[in-house]
Design a protein around this motif. Structure first.
Motif, PDB file in Angstrom:
ATOM      1  N   GLN A  15       0.840  -1.207   0.000  1.00  0.00           N
ATOM      2  CA  GLN A  15       0.000   0.000   0.000  1.00  0.00           C
ATOM      3  C   GLN A  15       0.878   1.261   0.000  1.00  0.00           C
ATOM      4  N   GLN A  38       5.393  -8.837   3.726  1.00  0.00           N
ATOM      5  CA  GLN A  38       5.416  -7.431   4.122  1.00  0.00           C
ATOM      6  C   GLN A  38       6.023  -7.345   5.517  1.00  0.00           C
ATOM      7  N   LYS A  40       5.947  -4.292   7.181  1.00  0.00           N
ATOM      8  CA  LYS A  40       5.204  -3.251   7.908  1.00  0.00           C
ATOM      9  C   LYS A  40       3.802  -3.125   7.346  1.00  0.00           C
ATOM     10  N   ARG A  42      -0.137  -2.917   6.965  1.00  0.00           N
ATOM     11  CA  ARG A  42      -1.098  -2.228   7.834  1.00  0.00           C
ATOM     12  C   ARG A  42      -2.522  -2.497   7.385  1.00  0.00           C
ATOM     13  N   GLY A  43      -3.429  -2.483   8.375  1.00  0.00           N
ATOM     14  CA  GLY A  43      -4.841  -2.692   8.097  1.00  0.00           C
ATOM     15  C   GLY A  43      -5.642  -1.443   8.403  1.00  0.00           C
ATOM     16  N   ARG A  44      -6.953  -1.602   8.494  1.00  0.00           N
ATOM     17  CA  ARG A  44      -7.821  -0.465   8.808  1.00  0.00           C
ATOM     18  C   ARG A  44      -7.572  -0.035  10.257  1.00  0.00           C
ATOM     19  N   CYS A  58      -1.148 -10.874  -0.977  1.00  0.00           N
ATOM     20  CA  CYS A  58      -0.799  -9.600  -0.362  1.00  0.00           C
ATOM     21  C   CYS A  58      -0.604  -8.628  -1.525  1.00  0.00           C
ATOM     22  N   ASP A 101     -14.463  -7.055   5.361  1.00  0.00           N
ATOM     23  CA  ASP A 101     -13.796  -8.293   5.806  1.00  0.00           C
ATOM     24  C   ASP A 101     -14.515  -9.501   5.239  1.00  0.00           C
ATOM     25  N   LEU A 113      -8.309  -2.857   2.480  1.00  0.00           N
ATOM     26  CA  LEU A 113      -8.050  -1.486   2.925  1.00  0.00           C
ATOM     27  C   LEU A 113      -8.221  -0.568   1.722  1.00  0.00           C
TER      28      LEU A 113
HETATM   29  C1  BTN Z   1      -7.933  -4.892   7.312  1.00  0.00           C
HETATM   30  O1  BTN Z   1      -8.597  -5.907   7.446  1.00  0.00           O
HETATM   31  O2  BTN Z   1      -7.743  -4.112   8.261  1.00  0.00           O
HETATM   32  C2  BTN Z   1      -7.327  -4.589   5.965  1.00  0.00           C
HETATM   33  C3  BTN Z   1      -6.053  -5.356   5.750  1.00  0.00           C
HETATM   34  C4  BTN Z   1      -5.359  -4.988   4.464  1.00  0.00           C
HETATM   35  C5  BTN Z   1      -3.991  -5.625   4.355  1.00  0.00           C
HETATM   36  C6  BTN Z   1      -3.407  -5.423   2.993  1.00  0.00           C
HETATM   37  S1  BTN Z   1      -2.055  -6.514   2.684  1.00  0.00           S
HETATM   38  C7  BTN Z   1      -1.656  -5.628   1.231  1.00  0.00           C
HETATM   39  C8  BTN Z   1      -1.849  -4.139   1.531  1.00  0.00           C
HETATM   40  N1  BTN Z   1      -0.661  -3.575   2.123  1.00  0.00           N
HETATM   41  C9  BTN Z   1      -0.831  -3.204   3.396  1.00  0.00           C
HETATM   42  O3  BTN Z   1       0.035  -2.706   4.121  1.00  0.00           O
HETATM   43  N2  BTN Z   1      -2.098  -3.448   3.756  1.00  0.00           N
HETATM   44  C10 BTN Z   1      -2.868  -4.032   2.688  1.00  0.00           C
END
Ligand code: BTN
Length: 245
Positions: A15, A38, A40, A42-44, A58, A101, A113
């Motif tokens: 991302q 990855q 680092k 990140r999610g929501r 990913c 989700d 995300l």
């Molecule tokens: C969530 O459920 O919170 C969303 C998760 C999203 C993860 C994906 S993995 C590829 C992309 N790169 C990141 O750092 N995050 C998203």
């Protein structure tokens, strides 16, 4: 729309890499950035997203739409539905935990995300997706919430790249419809797959926690919550938890 693929062994976050390189992408195509791991992710809501090397999907998809496009805010849900439809074709029974989700056996299989950067008349859309494909039960148990993988659910190893190609194809089709009609054509299909329908839930909208019954979805993908005072509260985005008394 065609894809422009960027394939990496390891990245901090697909991302973040996509956001740093967006000016280099072909605006007529969907850029697709994938990584085997990855460091680092990140999610929501600023949560960490763990991707063990070589086991999961990913990826981040990036494309440009006019900033006045209909229902832009629901593109994450549109993509989540594309993924759910592919899983159904593979013989699985996914549910969608609004907004983004995918659950299997009430546990999280995948998360999406969706981030949108507006620049004058354009909107650059960044759709990050993580799908737990081949981790074992022990690996899934290390995650701090109930989570599962395709391997745990089906007792077999999956070809994650072949699966993701099907998701890309499905989403490219769905995006064509979305461009013309927004979220409307996906509304009922999405609603049919909703987890916790007609159940008591809490929704955190980023500011406040709302308690009520999950009532329905608006045409543009927002959540209608039936409150104890018998009114409907419509939530644009948030995080659901079921209420267990
Ligand atoms: C969530 O459920 O919170 C969303 C998760 C999203 C993860 C994906 S993995 C590829 C992309 N790169 C990141 O750092 N995050 C998203």
């Amino acid at each position: 729309m065609q894809f422009q693929n960027f394939v990496f062994d390891s990245l901090p976050s697909t991302q973040d890499w996509a956001k740093e390189h967006v000016q280099e992408f072909d605006p007529e195509k969907i850029a697709c950035i994938t990584a085997e791991e990855q460091t680092k992710g990140r999610g929501r809501f600023q949560r960490k997203w763990i991707t063990p090397k070589g086991k999961n999907i990913c990826a981040t998809l990036v494309f440009r739409l006019p900033s006045n496009s209909l229902h832009l805010i629901s593109l994450g849900q549109t993509f989540t539905l594309s993924l759910a439809k592919v899983l159904i074709k593979e013989g699985l029974k996914p549910q969608i935990k609004w907004p983004n989700d995918i659950l299997l056996s009430q546990k999280k299989l995948a998360g999406v995300l969706c981030e949108i950067v507006f620049q004058n008349e354009n909107a650059d859309v960044f759709l990050g997706v993580g799908v737990n494909v081949n981790p074992t039960e022990e690996e899934m148990n290390q995650i701090d919430q109930p989570a599962t993988s395709l391997k745990v659910e089906t007792k077999r190893t999956w070809d994650k790249n072949a699966l993701f190609e099907k998701v890309k194809k499905q989403f490219a089709e769905d995006l064509q419809r979305f461009k013309k009609l927004g979220f409307e054509p996906f509304h009922h299909e999405f609603e049919n797959l909703l987890a916790f329908k007609h159940q008591e839930i809490e929704v955190f909208d980023g500011v406040k926690k709302w308690k009520g019954i999950l009532h329905s979805l608006t045409n543009d993908g927002q959540l209608n919550l039936y409150l104890p005072d018998k009114t409907i509260k419509t939530v644009l985005s948030g995080d659901i938890t079921p209420r267990i008394e």
